[in-house]
Motif scaffolding. Structure first.
Motif, mmCIF file in Angstrom:
data_model
loop_
_atom_site.group_PDB
_atom_site.id
_atom_site.type_symbol
_atom_site.label_atom_id
_atom_site.label_comp_id
_atom_site.label_asym_id
_atom_site.label_seq_id
_atom_site.Cartn_x
_atom_site.Cartn_y
_atom_site.Cartn_z
ATOM 1 N N SER A 2 0.804 -1.211 0.000
ATOM 2 C CA SER A 2 0.000 0.000 0.000
ATOM 3 C C SER A 2 0.843 1.270 0.000
ATOM 4 O O SER A 2 0.366 2.339 -0.381
ATOM 5 C CB SER A 2 -0.945 0.004 1.219
ATOM 6 N N GLU A 6 2.631 -5.207 -7.166
ATOM 7 C CA GLU A 6 1.579 -5.904 -6.449
ATOM 8 C C GLU A 6 1.968 -7.355 -6.281
ATOM 9 O O GLU A 6 2.895 -7.852 -6.937
ATOM 10 C CB GLU A 6 0.253 -5.801 -7.206
ATOM 11 N N ASN A 10 -3.343 -11.302 -6.440
ATOM 12 C CA ASN A 10 -3.768 -10.104 -7.172
ATOM 13 C C ASN A 10 -3.505 -10.199 -8.670
ATOM 14 O O ASN A 10 -4.421 -10.112 -9.501
ATOM 15 C CB ASN A 10 -3.056 -8.877 -6.607
ATOM 16 N N LYS A 20 -6.165 -11.222 -11.988
ATOM 17 C CA LYS A 20 -6.432 -10.354 -13.138
ATOM 18 C C LYS A 20 -6.173 -11.086 -14.449
ATOM 19 O O LYS A 20 -6.923 -10.951 -15.417
ATOM 20 C CB LYS A 20 -5.553 -9.101 -13.050
#
Length: 255
Positions: free
Chosen positions: A28, A35, A40, A44
């Motif tokens: 973050s 990432e 994550n 995707k």
């Protein structure tokens, strides 16, 4: 160990004192920079792949692939057409520098250089940036490859003889041809069988003469004036022979 001194333990730094679950790091503090691969990034990738898979399935349902007649290895006039993802290579092999005596150049050397460049891309461009504007070498090669594939594919589609390909691949029901009929002998005498085939099934870019749906007058008009790849004036017989030929062709049906 000495009496009365108790027991001493030596710790190994390679073994953690406390076991922690396999939790990805918190990125973050670096938004948009990086990432976690799992879950994550991988999620995707799966989502994008699922969208394309559904799209291809919809295309196969909406546009069923057409069936052609049984392949004939003796038909040297057959015009092949590969699947869409090979059309650019198909077009490349039509050019003089990649065909004929230079066929190895178009079939091996040029595709080898292109795919070899893809393999070397991670070693040529090792920059940490992810934006295309910051990676001119990789972006330039990618745009060049896309432009080349797009242009060659368009050339292949634009200049392919679709009418001849449709005729040569058309499934034609076999009909018992009376080779002793006068109309058949007139076809043979005028060298019509060299293009339309001995069974009148078509070939060499010429349509089949079975189930044409033509009237005798329409057949005579084509014999005089030609049509498509057939030039005018091909028929050299008399008017009486033309009448018999037209009547013979108009009655050829697979029913």
């Amino acid at each position: 160990m000495h009496r009365g001194k108790g027991m001493k333990f030596v710790g190994d730094s390679r073994i953690p004192a406390e076991r922690t679950p396999n939790i990805p790091k918190d990125y973050s503090e670096y938004p948009g920079k990086t990432e976690a691969f799992w879950p994550n990034f991988l999620l995707k990738e799966w989502m994008v792949g699922a969208v394309f898979l559904v799209g291809f399935l919809c295309l196969t349902i909406a546009h069923e692939p057409p069936l052609e007649k049984i392949a004939d290895p003796s038909d040297t006039a057959y015009i092949p057409l590969p699947d869409w993802y090979f059309l650019f290579l198909y077009q490349l092999l039509k050019y003089s520098y990649a065909s004929g005596p230079y066929n190895a150049v178009g079939a091996f050397i040029i595709p080898g250089l292109a795919f070899g460049g893809l393999l070397l891309a991670p070693f040529i461009d090792r920059g940490p940036e992810r934006r295309p504007s910051k990676r001119p070498l990789a972006t330039g090669f990618m745009l060049l490859a896309i432009a080349g594939i797009t242009y060659l594919t368009w050339e292949s589609v634009a200049y392919h003889d679709w009418e001849a390909a449709a005729n040569q691949g058309k499934i034609v029901a076999k009909v018992d041809i009376d080779t002793e009929a006068e109309g058949y002998k007139i076809l043979e005498a005028n060298s019509c069988l060299s293009c339309h085939g001995g069974e009148l099934q078509g070939g060499a870019g010429s349509p089949a003469l079975i189930d044409t749906g033509l009237t005798p007058d329409e057949v005579k008009d084509i014999a005089h004036n030609g049509k498509g790849a057939m030039p005018p004036g091909m028929f050299k017989g008399t008017d009486e022979e033309l009448d018999k030929l037209a009547e013979f062709i108009s009655t050829l049906t697979s029913k």
